[in-house]
Motif scaffolding. Sequence first.
Motif, PDB file in Angstrom:
ATOM      1  N   PHE A 202       3.334   4.006 -14.915  1.00 14.80           N
ATOM      2  CA  PHE A 202       4.154   4.632 -15.538  1.00 14.80           C
ATOM      3  C   PHE A 202       4.242   6.082 -14.883  1.00 14.80           C
ATOM      4  O   PHE A 202       3.106   6.319 -15.321  1.00 14.80           O
ATOM      5  CB  PHE A 202       4.364   4.333 -16.846  1.00 14.80           C
ATOM      6  N   ASP A 203       5.311   6.855 -14.059  1.00 16.17           N
ATOM      7  CA  ASP A 203       4.825   8.006 -13.999  1.00 16.17           C
ATOM      8  C   ASP A 203       4.391   8.646 -12.514  1.00 16.17           C
ATOM      9  O   ASP A 203       3.072   9.429 -13.054  1.00 16.17           O
ATOM     10  CB  ASP A 203       4.829   8.983 -15.258  1.00 16.17           C
ATOM     11  N   LYS A 204       3.209   7.044 -11.904  1.00 15.35           N
ATOM     12  CA  LYS A 204       2.596   7.542 -11.186  1.00 15.35           C
ATOM     13  C   LYS A 204       3.158   7.050  -9.690  1.00 15.35           C
ATOM     14  O   LYS A 204       4.002   5.624  -9.485  1.00 15.35           O
ATOM     15  CB  LYS A 204       1.634   6.578 -11.881  1.00 15.35           C
ATOM     16  N   SER A 205       2.000   7.209  -9.176  1.00 16.33           N
ATOM     17  CA  SER A 205       3.322   7.022  -7.342  1.00 16.33           C
ATOM     18  C   SER A 205       1.159   6.977  -6.460  1.00 16.33           C
ATOM     19  O   SER A 205       1.202   6.874  -5.785  1.00 16.33           O
ATOM     20  CB  SER A 205       3.305   7.946  -6.304  1.00 16.33           C
ATOM     21  N   MET A 206       0.207   6.358  -7.173  1.00 18.89           N
ATOM     22  CA  MET A 206      -0.743   6.045  -6.973  1.00 18.89           C
ATOM     23  C   MET A 206      -1.116   4.409  -6.902  1.00 18.89           C
ATOM     24  O   MET A 206      -0.524   3.733  -7.248  1.00 18.89           O
ATOM     25  CB  MET A 206      -1.561   6.356  -7.729  1.00 18.89           C
ATOM     26  N   LEU A 207      -1.585   3.983  -5.457  1.00 13.80           N
ATOM     27  CA  LEU A 207      -1.630   2.611  -5.319  1.00 13.80           C
ATOM     28  C   LEU A 207      -2.604   1.421  -6.653  1.00 13.80           C
ATOM     29  O   LEU A 207      -4.146   2.077  -6.005  1.00 13.80           O
ATOM     30  CB  LEU A 207      -2.251   2.254  -3.577  1.00 13.80           C
ATOM     31  N   ARG A 208      -2.069   0.638  -6.311  1.00 16.99           N
ATOM     32  CA  ARG A 208      -2.936  -0.101  -7.223  1.00 16.99           C
ATOM     33  C   ARG A 208      -4.482  -1.341  -6.110  1.00 16.99           C
ATOM     34  O   ARG A 208      -3.569  -0.830  -4.803  1.00 16.99           O
ATOM     35  CB  ARG A 208      -2.640  -1.187  -8.174  1.00 16.99           C
ATOM     36  N   SER A 209      -5.833  -1.216  -7.007  1.00 21.96           N
ATOM     37  CA  SER A 209      -6.637  -2.322  -5.266  1.00 21.96           C
ATOM     38  C   SER A 209      -6.412  -3.265  -4.902  1.00 21.96           C
ATOM     39  O   SER A 209      -6.141  -3.516  -3.929  1.00 21.96           O
ATOM     40  CB  SER A 209      -7.743  -1.837  -6.357  1.00 21.96           C
ATOM     41  N   VAL A 210      -5.407  -3.986  -5.791  1.00 23.06           N
ATOM     42  CA  VAL A 210      -4.467  -5.845  -5.632  1.00 23.06           C
ATOM     43  C   VAL A 210      -3.676  -4.970  -4.704  1.00 23.06           C
ATOM     44  O   VAL A 210      -3.122  -6.085  -3.748  1.00 23.06           O
ATOM     45  CB  VAL A 210      -4.194  -6.318  -7.092  1.00 23.06           C
ATOM     46  N   HIS A 211      -2.663  -3.807  -4.788  1.00 19.36           N
ATOM     47  CA  HIS A 211      -2.023  -4.170  -3.618  1.00 19.36           C
ATOM     48  C   HIS A 211      -2.096  -3.254  -2.585  1.00 19.36           C
ATOM     49  O   HIS A 211      -1.294  -3.590  -1.356  1.00 19.36           O
ATOM     50  CB  HIS A 211      -0.588  -2.937  -4.130  1.00 19.36           C
ATOM     51  N   LYS A 212      -3.646  -2.420  -2.744  1.00 16.04           N
ATOM     52  CA  LYS A 212      -3.937  -2.291  -1.134  1.00 16.04           C
ATOM     53  C   LYS A 212      -4.231  -3.783  -0.519  1.00 16.04           C
ATOM     54  O   LYS A 212      -4.026  -3.336   1.421  1.00 16.04           O
ATOM     55  CB  LYS A 212      -5.280  -1.492  -1.728  1.00 16.04           C
ATOM     56  N   LYS A 213      -4.493  -4.380  -0.954  1.00 11.23           N
ATOM     57  CA  LYS A 213      -5.086  -5.868  -0.101  1.00 11.23           C
ATOM     58  C   LYS A 213      -3.592  -6.633   0.045  1.00 11.23           C
ATOM     59  O   LYS A 213      -3.343  -6.522   1.458  1.00 11.23           O
ATOM     60  CB  LYS A 213      -5.396  -6.757  -1.195  1.00 11.23           C
ATOM     61  N   GLU A 214      -3.078  -6.808  -0.566  1.00 12.32           N
ATOM     62  CA  GLU A 214      -1.505  -6.040  -0.146  1.00 12.32           C
ATOM     63  C   GLU A 214      -1.179  -6.041   1.075  1.00 12.32           C
ATOM     64  O   GLU A 214      -0.005  -7.085   2.309  1.00 12.32           O
ATOM     65  CB  GLU A 214      -0.706  -6.858  -1.223  1.00 12.32           C
ATOM     66  N   LEU A 215      -1.315  -5.311   1.432  1.00  9.84           N
ATOM     67  CA  LEU A 215      -0.635  -4.070   2.125  1.00  9.84           C
ATOM     68  C   LEU A 215      -0.914  -3.949   3.803  1.00  9.84           C
ATOM     69  O   LEU A 215      -1.035  -4.299   4.423  1.00  9.84           O
ATOM     70  CB  LEU A 215      -0.986  -2.539   2.752  1.00  9.84           C
ATOM     71  N   GLU A 216      -2.240  -4.182   3.206  1.00  3.13           N
ATOM     72  CA  GLU A 216      -3.892  -5.017   3.971  1.00  3.13           C
ATOM     73  C   GLU A 216      -3.101  -6.688   5.530  1.00  3.13           C
ATOM     74  O   GLU A 216      -2.905  -6.136   6.529  1.00  3.13           O
ATOM     75  CB  GLU A 216      -5.315  -5.620   3.958  1.00  3.13           C
ATOM     76  N   ARG A 217      -2.018  -6.827   4.308  1.00  2.00           N
ATOM     77  CA  ARG A 217      -1.792  -8.167   5.554  1.00  2.00           C
ATOM     78  C   ARG A 217      -1.499  -7.863   6.037  1.00  2.00           C
ATOM     79  O   ARG A 217      -0.447  -8.663   6.385  1.00  2.00           O
ATOM     80  CB  ARG A 217      -1.316  -9.225   3.810  1.00  2.00           C
ATOM     81  N   THR A 218       0.654  -6.821   4.780  1.00  2.00           N
ATOM     82  CA  THR A 218       1.330  -6.359   5.430  1.00  2.00           C
ATOM     83  C   THR A 218       1.008  -6.248   7.233  1.00  2.00           C
ATOM     84  O   THR A 218       1.803  -5.724   8.024  1.00  2.00           O
ATOM     85  CB  THR A 218       2.166  -5.382   4.976  1.00  2.00           C
ATOM     86  N   ALA A 219       0.132  -4.982   7.262  1.00  4.38           N
ATOM     87  CA  ALA A 219      -0.922  -4.315   8.247  1.00  4.38           C
ATOM     88  C   ALA A 219      -0.912  -5.313   9.152  1.00  4.38           C
ATOM     89  O   ALA A 219      -0.403  -5.425  10.883  1.00  4.38           O
ATOM     90  CB  ALA A 219      -1.629  -3.173   8.097  1.00  4.38           C
ATOM     91  N   ILE A 220      -1.790  -6.601   9.074  1.00  5.54           N
ATOM     92  CA  ILE A 220      -2.311  -7.463  10.192  1.00  5.54           C
ATOM     93  C   ILE A 220      -0.668  -7.983  11.062  1.00  5.54           C
ATOM     94  O   ILE A 220      -0.332  -7.863  11.981  1.00  5.54           O
ATOM     95  CB  ILE A 220      -3.254  -8.510   9.469  1.00  5.54           C
ATOM     96  N   MET A 221      -0.087  -8.355   9.628  1.00  7.20           N
ATOM     97  CA  MET A 221       1.179  -8.942  11.152  1.00  7.20           C
ATOM     98  C   MET A 221       2.093  -8.074  10.856  1.00  7.20           C
ATOM     99  O   MET A 221       2.562  -7.895  12.808  1.00  7.20           O
ATOM    100  CB  MET A 221       1.748  -8.752   8.919  1.00  7.20           C
TER     101      MET A 221
END
Length: 367
Positions: free
Chosen positions: A245-264
């Motif tokens: 709520f009211d935040k724009s900071m990435l959660r740790s779990v989503h960093k891992k998901e974005l790593e997958r997106t970056a590789i793709m």
Amino acid sequence: VIDCEGAVVTDSYLATLQDKTQNLQVPTDRKGTGELTAQLEPDSDFGITISKPGYFTLTDESITTKGFEGDTVRREYTLTPIPYQLPVYVDIVYYDLDKFVIREDAKEALDKLGEMMNKYSFLDLLVGSHTDSRASDEYNITLSNNRAKAVSDYLAQYGISADRIRLEWFGESELINDCGNGVPCAESEHQLNRRSELVLEAFPDPTKQYDIPQELLDQNFCDPEQIFEALQEELRAIPTIYFDFDKSMLRSVHKKELERTAIMLNRMPNLMLYIEGHTDQRGSDEYNQSLSERRAEVVKEYLRARGVEDGRMEDTWFGETRPVNDCSTGNCTEAMHQLNRRTELRVGKSSFSYTGRKKKVDTMEEE
């Protein structure tokens, strides 16, 4: 026989025409215009196979002269190139420090890969394994090799043979952050480096002649993106990023998901990523518009740091105008508000292409 641009194929290909009624092969001839011709017996059924190295083999068993009143049977076939080593899905599994045992949280991803490889025989797996920077280079090469083999051993329970899994190992040579030797880093940052990158590739063997897969007959093989998108829909590879709520900071779990997106994205350098920021319906319209922009930008910034060019990411922000759950009446649970606080990602076509596998930096013979 034409190519994907509609031009008659004038260079060589192999065509075999069979009279199925009389069980004999029918001679064929190439005319000066490039057309393939043959003399067909009346009241007979025929099958033709057309093949060319680097192209999908074509087979048509529906040719017939039974009940045919004209003097010429015409067919048009399109030879389509095989998109060898086309990446269609990316995932990552992580390891504990100094370990190569498959963790419980990695099994769901590997189970999905095993099921997909059993379903689609034209998919093989590329495993690229890594370590963090702690310990010696030599030790880490061995450790990353063991991590790659652990993935192969796990998938053996699905009957996936080792020759469908290509292993690469890099030790600590390809860290995804600045946690090099002697650099103080949080354990969560070291964790991102202790990984095996898993890339499902369609049509993996460049020396093999493939038939068009029966499961994908409705796809336009002149456009490899359609193959990619058809499998993406089943694999659900593109994540949605959620925020507190009211935040724009990435959660740790989503960093891992974005790593997958970056590789793709890095393996498909002409694939576009569309980033859409959203908020829940609490706060003013103006404030939420700005918050959704920050949520889109933090995703873009993370992927930018992983080597994805700005020109391949298009971000928009909608504030609270596109909620998953309409909470304007104030009757939503916190879980319903959470689904609204998100950044949605989707991929699309720019001028679609893909890159082959990256070069292995070291090798080790298996015992």
